[in-house]
Design a protein around this motif. Structure first.
Motif, short mmCIF file in Angstrom:
data_model
loop_
_atom_site.label_atom_id
_atom_site.label_comp_id
_atom_site.label_asym_id
_atom_site.label_seq_id
_atom_site.Cartn_x
_atom_site.Cartn_y
_atom_site.Cartn_z
N HIS A 40 14.80 -2.68 -47.57
CA HIS A 40 14.29 -3.83 -46.83
C HIS A 40 13.42 -4.68 -47.74
O HIS A 40 12.85 -4.17 -48.72
CB HIS A 40 13.48 -3.36 -45.61
N GLU A 49 24.96 -1.17 -47.41
CA GLU A 49 24.49 -2.17 -46.44
C GLU A 49 23.67 -3.25 -47.12
O GLU A 49 23.67 -4.40 -46.67
CB GLU A 49 23.68 -1.50 -45.33
N PRO A 53 25.28 -6.70 -45.60
CA PRO A 53 24.49 -6.55 -44.37
C PRO A 53 25.22 -7.05 -43.14
O PRO A 53 26.12 -7.91 -43.24
CB PRO A 53 23.24 -7.40 -44.65
N ARG A 106 22.43 -8.10 -37.88
CA ARG A 106 21.03 -7.73 -37.68
C ARG A 106 20.29 -7.54 -39.00
O ARG A 106 19.18 -8.04 -39.18
CB ARG A 106 20.94 -6.45 -36.84
N SER A 107 20.92 -6.85 -39.94
CA SER A 107 20.21 -6.45 -41.15
C SER A 107 20.16 -7.53 -42.23
O SER A 107 19.41 -7.40 -43.19
CB SER A 107 20.83 -5.17 -41.73
N THR A 147 16.85 -8.81 -43.63
CA THR A 147 15.98 -8.02 -44.49
C THR A 147 16.63 -7.56 -45.79
O THR A 147 15.95 -7.19 -46.74
CB THR A 147 15.44 -6.80 -43.72
N TYR A 148 17.97 -7.59 -45.86
CA TYR A 148 18.68 -7.25 -47.09
C TYR A 148 19.08 -8.54 -47.79
O TYR A 148 19.99 -9.23 -47.34
CB TYR A 148 19.92 -6.41 -46.79
N SER A 154 16.62 2.71 -41.16
CA SER A 154 17.89 2.08 -41.52
C SER A 154 18.91 3.19 -41.63
O SER A 154 18.56 4.37 -41.71
CB SER A 154 17.78 1.31 -42.85
N TYR A 176 11.85 -2.02 -35.18
CA TYR A 176 12.71 -2.36 -36.31
C TYR A 176 13.74 -1.26 -36.61
O TYR A 176 14.69 -1.50 -37.36
CB TYR A 176 11.88 -2.59 -37.57
N ASP A 199 16.84 0.91 -36.69
CA ASP A 199 18.22 0.69 -36.25
C ASP A 199 18.75 1.85 -35.42
O ASP A 199 19.58 1.66 -34.53
CB ASP A 199 19.13 0.48 -37.47
#
Length: 281
Positions: A113, A146, A150, A153-154, A157-158, A192, A228, A230
């Motif tokens: 992240h 990921e 990503p 959703r992710s 942050t990625y 995650s 946060y 997942d």
């Protein structure tokens, strides 16, 4: 700079910056009247969260655990939204220990992240380059996949800015990996899908780094998981497993995010028997 030594292993907390994030998001479904008794909250409902990498000096290696919020990586909107009032000064922290970024042999990434991975790269002549050019960067294979691909959703942050410049340095693992004798990463999922924790042993003593399964001392209750996360049930199950494991070994639990404690040792009944407080300005 706070330090801790077990056996011949030295642990030092570097200055990786600070964020201030929404307390409700950090404590999920836990009511504010409960969590706010354990961790201070400001008038904006934000809690202070450090992003301080942990330097592990063991077996002649300089191993960095996560990389901080970085410096010059966030725009004005991101600085404001994430409550970043202080950015990383990793190079200065290393200098105080007689080291430079080129001395880092391995960077172990519990997950990638942005608040853990921004410190992997920096801007140089309008180009992103590796901050730790001589280091092997280790993370789980699930996390690395990921990070590069990503989902809806992710992707918040990625960021490609945190991986493209270091792609050739990355090595991945599946379930567990020995970084060096006495330093082991275990994939847990939860926060995650690819999240991992770190166990450090030396001289008959143990350190447990739960990463974002237990980002602060106030998250010790297995049910107190982040909005946060997942996969919250995976977080709960792994918190139960590894907290019990650590307590049964009288381990230190060490933190990346906690603004008040670097490490805490609990007994089997959950009472604090030792602590390392963060020096505050």
């Amino acid at each position: 700079m706070e330090t801790l030594k077990i056996g011949q292993t030295k642990i030092s907390w570097l200055n990786g910056g600070v964020t201030n994030l929404d307390g409700g998001a950090m404590f999920g479904v836990v009511p504010k009247p409960l969590w706010s008794k354990k961790y201070p909250v400001n008038e904006l409902n934000q809690i202070e969260l450090r992003t301080d990498p942990i330097l592990i000096q063991k077996n002649g290696l300089h191993i960095l655990l996560d990389s901080g919020i970085g410096n010059g990586k966030l725009n004005e909107k991101q600085l404001r939204n994430f409550g970043v009032y202080e950015q990383s000064s990793i190079e200065e922290s290393l200098k105080a220990l007689g080291l430079t970024v080129t001395d880092i042999d391995i960077v172990i990434m519990t997950h990638m992240h942005f608040d853990h991975a921004c410190g992997l790269t920096k801007w140089k002549n309008d180009k992103l380059v590796s901050v730790f050019p001589n280091a092997k960067i280790v993370t789980s294979s699930i996390e690395w996949e990921e990070m590069r691909n990503p989902n809806i959703r992710s992707r918040n942050t990625y960021w490609k800015e945190n991986w493209e410049a270091v792609e050739e340095q990355v090595e991945t693992f599946e379930s567990s990996t020995v970084i060096t004798e006495g330093v082991v990463m275990h994939h847990t999922g939860g926060h995650s899908d690819g999240h991992s924790i770190v166990i450090i042993e030396d001289g008959g003593e143990m350190l447990v780094h739960m990463a974002d399964l237990m980002p602060t001392h106030a998250h010790k209750n297995p049910l107190w998981v982040l909005a946060y996360d997942d996969y919250p049930m995976d977080s709960i199950q792994n918190k139960q497993k590894w907290i019990q494991y650590g307590q049964s070994h009288q381990a230190w639990f060490i933190f990346y995010h906690d603004a008040f404690y670097r490490g805490i040792k609990w007994n089997d009944e959950g009472a604090i028997i030792d602590r390392i407080e963060r020096k505050r300005d």
